[in-house]
Scaffold this active site. Structure first.
Site, short mmCIF file in Angstrom:
data_model
loop_
_atom_site.label_atom_id
_atom_site.label_comp_id
_atom_site.label_asym_id
_atom_site.label_seq_id
_atom_site.Cartn_x
_atom_site.Cartn_y
_atom_site.Cartn_z
N HIS A 1 -6.94 1.19 -6.79
CA HIS A 1 -7.20 0.23 -5.70
C HIS A 1 -7.86 -1.01 -6.32
O HIS A 1 -9.05 -1.28 -6.10
CB HIS A 1 -8.12 0.90 -4.67
CG HIS A 1 -8.15 0.24 -3.33
ND1 HIS A 1 -7.43 -0.90 -3.02
CD2 HIS A 1 -8.83 0.56 -2.18
CE1 HIS A 1 -7.66 -1.23 -1.77
NE2 HIS A 1 -8.50 -0.38 -1.23
N ARG B 1 0.88 -1.18 0.00
CA ARG B 1 0.00 0.00 0.00
C ARG B 1 0.92 1.22 0.00
O ARG B 1 1.69 1.42 0.95
CB ARG B 1 -0.91 0.00 1.22
CG ARG B 1 -1.57 1.33 1.44
CD ARG B 1 -2.74 1.26 2.38
NE ARG B 1 -3.85 0.58 1.76
CZ ARG B 1 -5.12 0.60 2.23
NH1 ARG B 1 -5.39 1.27 3.32
NH2 ARG B 1 -6.08 -0.02 1.59
#
Ligand code: CP
Ligand code: NVA
Length: 311
Positions: A136, A109
């Site tokens: 995402h 991330r």
């Protein structure tokens, strides 16, 4: 029938075909059903490990990946921003080359999407994007999986995304929805619409408007925070612009669809982009959606780290 080509990484959805995407959805369903019916999955990732690098906070991504590895017989472990220093203490290519000697996959991330791409290019193990400023993809795979569970046939269904149309979640939804034949409408204030690059990468029709009547006929009404992680200094400015785009009971009624589903990737800023009554109301699938992160990502892990074919 020829086999569906294998994926090497899951960095984004623009390089993934519709058949590969459907293959992941079907694998997610098989793994979810298997766990629900038998109480456990086959240990297809026995002796496999996943390094999970986080530059930003997380609840869902961190826990669902860690538990996903455990359900499949493998091991996932968290690496904090401070200890890795991705791009500051050490370059992304060096991090990926080092980790490739220790683990079987990397999930990260990050702020800068280029760090994901660099790790995929330089490492020798699969790299999974657990959210970047740009996209995402794990969330969008989950969202389409959830839509499929609730709506059945997705062809020509309409997903309306209301709010910041230029963020990572909107970007990945645009790329994902086209792969399953869904129409996408972005209802967003001027200046917060998807970039040309994103629209070019989507495969289906994407309509964009700042008019709230854009929600009429929605099968799914989707929203996300108005200020994403990393944009905190813009929060006050965004709070002036976005309130008309709040998903509330009035906007829900404006869809003119009594069966509309409300989705949100979470975390929600309740009282900003979504009201409590809608988030907790009968149209909401927020928590089944969050729970499906586990099943969708297990499909990605089983395919990339366990060589489970897509079919
Ligand atoms: N939706 C999502 O990615 O949640 P986290 O930020 O908690 O991982
Ligand atoms: N757009 C949000 C998604 C969080 C899961 C963010 O990037 O903060």
């Amino acid at each position: 029938m020829s086999a569906i080509p294998r994926l090497k990484h899951f960095t984004d959805l623009n390089g993934i075909t519709s058949e590969q995407f459907w293959g992941l959805l079907r694998l997610a369903k098989r793994l979810k059903d298997e766990r629900q019916q038998r109480g456990a999955n086959e240990p297809i990732l026995a002796n496999k490990s996943l390094a999970m690098i986080f530059q930003k906070p997380s609840l869902r991504t961190r826990v669902s990946f860690e538990m996903g590895m455990q359900h499949l017989g493998g091991y996932g472990f968290y690496l904090s921003p401070q200890e890795v220093g991705l791009g500051s203490r050490e370059t992304a290519p060096d991090v990926a080359r080092v980790l490739s000697g220790y683990v079987d996959g990397i999930m990260a991330r990050v702020f800068d999407h280029q760090h994901i791409l660099d790790m995929a290019a330089w490492g020798s193990v699969p790299v999974i994007n657990g959210l970047s400023d740009f996209s995402h993809p794990c969330q969008a795979l989950t969202d389409i999986f959830t839509a499929w569970e609730h709506l059945g046939d997705l062809a020509d269904r309409t997903m309306v995304y209301v709010g910041d149309g230029d963020n990572n979640v909107a970007t990945s939804l645009i790329m994902a929805a086209g792969k399953v034949g869904m129409n996408v409408r972005i209802v967003a204030p001027v200046g917060y619409t998807p970039s040309h690059e994103v629209l070019g990468a989507g495969e289906g029709e994407v309509a964009i408007t700042d008019d709230l009547d854009g929600v009429i006929g929605a099968d799914i009404l989707y929203t996300d925070v108005w200020t994403s992680m990393g944009q905190e200094e813009q929060r006050e400015q965004r709070l002036q612009i976005f309130p008309p785009y709040q998903v509330n009971a009035e906007l829900l009624a404006r869809t003119q669809n009594k069966e509309v589903l409300v989705m949100h990737c979470l975390p929600a800023h309740r009282g900003e982009e979504i009201t409590d009554d809608v988030a907790d109301g009968s149209a909401s699938v927020l928590f089944p959606q969050a729970h499906n992160r586990l099943h969708a990502q297990k499909a990605v892990l089983a395919h990339l780290l366990g060589n489970v074919p897509l079919d």
